[in-house]
Each structure stands twice: as structure tokens, then as C-alpha cells.
Write a protein that holds these residues in place. Structure first.
Motif, short mmCIF file in Angstrom:
data_model
loop_
_atom_site.label_atom_id
_atom_site.label_comp_id
_atom_site.label_asym_id
_atom_site.label_seq_id
_atom_site.Cartn_x
_atom_site.Cartn_y
_atom_site.Cartn_z
N VAL A 64 5.11 -8.54 10.08
CA VAL A 64 3.75 -8.17 10.05
C VAL A 64 3.10 -7.19 11.95
O VAL A 64 3.43 -8.22 12.81
CB VAL A 64 3.08 -8.81 9.17
N LEU A 65 1.97 -7.44 11.77
CA LEU A 65 1.15 -6.65 12.59
C LEU A 65 0.61 -7.32 13.62
O LEU A 65 0.06 -8.50 12.79
CB LEU A 65 0.49 -5.10 12.43
N GLY A 151 8.12 -11.60 0.92
CA GLY A 151 7.07 -12.66 0.56
C GLY A 151 5.91 -12.96 -0.28
O GLY A 151 6.27 -12.02 -0.99
N GLN A 152 4.81 -13.04 -0.96
CA GLN A 152 4.01 -13.27 -1.12
C GLN A 152 3.20 -12.14 -2.25
O GLN A 152 2.59 -12.33 -2.64
CB GLN A 152 2.85 -14.54 -1.22
N SER A 153 2.87 -11.84 -0.91
CA SER A 153 1.97 -10.38 -1.23
C SER A 153 3.11 -9.22 -1.34
O SER A 153 3.29 -8.52 -1.06
CB SER A 153 1.40 -9.55 0.15
N ASP A 158 6.48 -2.44 1.99
CA ASP A 158 5.86 -1.22 1.47
C ASP A 158 4.68 -1.25 2.39
O ASP A 158 4.00 -1.39 2.39
CB ASP A 158 5.40 -2.12 0.53
N TYR A 159 4.57 -3.10 3.02
CA TYR A 159 3.87 -2.79 3.73
C TYR A 159 3.52 -2.08 5.22
O TYR A 159 2.37 -1.00 5.46
CB TYR A 159 3.63 -4.92 4.66
N ALA A 162 2.83 1.48 3.29
CA ALA A 162 1.32 1.62 3.28
C ALA A 162 0.42 1.86 4.49
O ALA A 162 -0.60 2.37 4.37
CB ALA A 162 0.42 0.31 1.99
N THR A 163 0.57 1.01 5.24
CA THR A 163 0.00 0.94 6.98
C THR A 163 -0.09 2.28 7.78
O THR A 163 -0.66 3.11 8.26
CB THR A 163 0.48 0.14 7.98
N VAL A 164 1.36 2.86 7.24
CA VAL A 164 1.66 4.41 8.80
C VAL A 164 0.46 5.28 7.46
O VAL A 164 0.40 6.23 7.93
CB VAL A 164 3.18 4.42 8.25
N LYS A 165 0.67 5.39 6.34
CA LYS A 165 -0.17 6.37 5.38
C LYS A 165 -1.52 6.42 5.83
O LYS A 165 -2.40 7.39 5.91
CB LYS A 165 0.34 5.68 4.10
#
Length: 200
Positions: A64-65, A151-153, A158-159, A162-165
Motif C-alpha cells: 500500500v501507499l 486482506g480484510q479490505s 483493486d486498491y 482505484a487509486t489510479v482512477k
């Protein structure tokens, strides 16, 4: 261990600004009164945090970022009304600090609106001394971790997507994230390696 929380953040007077550069851009999850494109100088957005909870596990970490030192970062500044300050900070700490991999800091950000003013905003910067700090990984290593991460999310891919979008919706690009998203798009029709059936 570096400073984890700022005690004064919850008790200070006035509205609170929060700087979002990753999932907060597309899923803030808290009440805000204003949303403004913003730029933070001195740190840059990087996939530099191994995710053990939200987008991976200790056995199969995702990525993650984090805000890492050097450069600059374009993101979103959210203005939180004073009456919501304590609740929002509590929410962010529960979300961002589940493994204390970030340092909670106040940073100057420049709002990209007509006024172009500078405000002090709450931001979460990676703790370079934490075991989950991944450092500067190659694009191939990032790709491998994102493909395996779940993970839980949800799925790590997908993370990233979605961030790139969200970045594109603001009218700019993040070169390395976009390169990774292109690679993931090519994998879209192939199942993630050893993906658990119950997580689909």
C-alpha cells in the motif's frame, strides 16, 4: 519507534485539514465540508508499505501507499469541521494505524483552488524504521506483491486500480503507479496466484 500520534490534533481549535494521497482520495470514509486538490512538498507517494492487514497478510504481504521522503505529492485536502475533528481523527487512527506503520504529522499543503492558499494538514507518513517499510522496490517486485495481496479490505490489485482512477479523475498521472496498473490490467483475465475461493 517514531512518534505515532499527535495529542494536540484532537484538542486543537478550528477546522482540520486532512491530506489524502491513496485510498483516502476515493474512499475518505469521514464527514468533510470541503474537498480541494492539493500539493504537498517534501514527500512523495510510493508503494513502500507492506500490507499485513488491509491488503495482505504477514505470510503474503500486499503493498500500500505511504508518503516517503523527497519530492512532492499531489492529492486531496479535506476540510473537517471543528465539531467533527475528534471523531474524524479517531476514525483515521483506527484505519491508518492498525500496525503503527505511519507517523501522524502535520504538513503544509498548497490548495489548488482560486485562493492558492497554504494550510496545515494532517497526513500519514511512512515510518522508515518500521518492519513494514518496504523501501524502494522494483516494478517487478511491486507487481508480485500486489498480485498476491489480499486482506480484510479486499484485493491489493483493486486498491491500486482505484487509486489510479482517482488520480486520473484529478487530471494528472503518477508514472510508476500507472505502469503498474497497466501490468495489472494485462493480468485481469488470469486468476490471482493461489487466490482463496472464499475471498472471491
Amino acid at each position: 519507534m517514531s512518534e505515532i500520534t499527535l495529542p494536540s490534533v484532537t484538542t486543537a481549535k478550528g477546522d482540520l485539514w486532512v491530506f489524502g494521497y491513496g485510498s483516502l482520495m476515493w474512499r475518505p470514509g469521514f464527514e468533510f465540508s470541503e474537498r480541494v486538490p492539493a500539493r504537498l512538498v517534501g514527500e512523495h507517494r510510493a508503494l513502500c508499505v507492506y500490507s499485513f492487514v488491509h491488503r495482505g497478510t504477514p505470510e503474503k504481504p500486499g503493498l500500500v501507499l505511504g508518503l516517503d521522503r523527497g519530492g512532492a505529492c499531489r492529492g486531496i485536502a479535506f476540510r473537517v469541521a471543528e465539531k467533527d475533528r475528534a471523531d474524524v481523527v479517531a476514525y483515521l487512527r483506527a484505519r491508518e494505524q492498525v500496525t503503527s506503520v505511519y507517523r501522524e504529522v502535520m504538513r503544509s499543503v498548497w490548495l489548488e483552488n482560486d485562493a492558492r492558499q497554504r494550510v496545515s494538514a494532517l497526513a500519514y507518513v511512512v515510518d522508515r524504521g518500521h518492519v513494514q517499510y518496504a523501501g524502494r522496490l522494483s516494478l517487478a517486485d511491486q507487481h508480485r506483491h500486489v498480485l498476491q495481496g489480499h486482506g480484510q479490505s479486499g484485493a491489493n490489485r483493486d486498491y491500486v486500480t482505484a487509486t489510479v482512477k482517482a488520480i486520473e479523475a484529478e487530471g494528472f498521472r503518477d508514472t510508476q503507479l500507472h505502469q503498474l496498473a497497466t501490468m495489472l490490467h494485462g493480468d485481469a483475465h488470469a486468476p490471482a496466484p493461489e487466490e482463496d475461493q472464499e475471498n472471491r
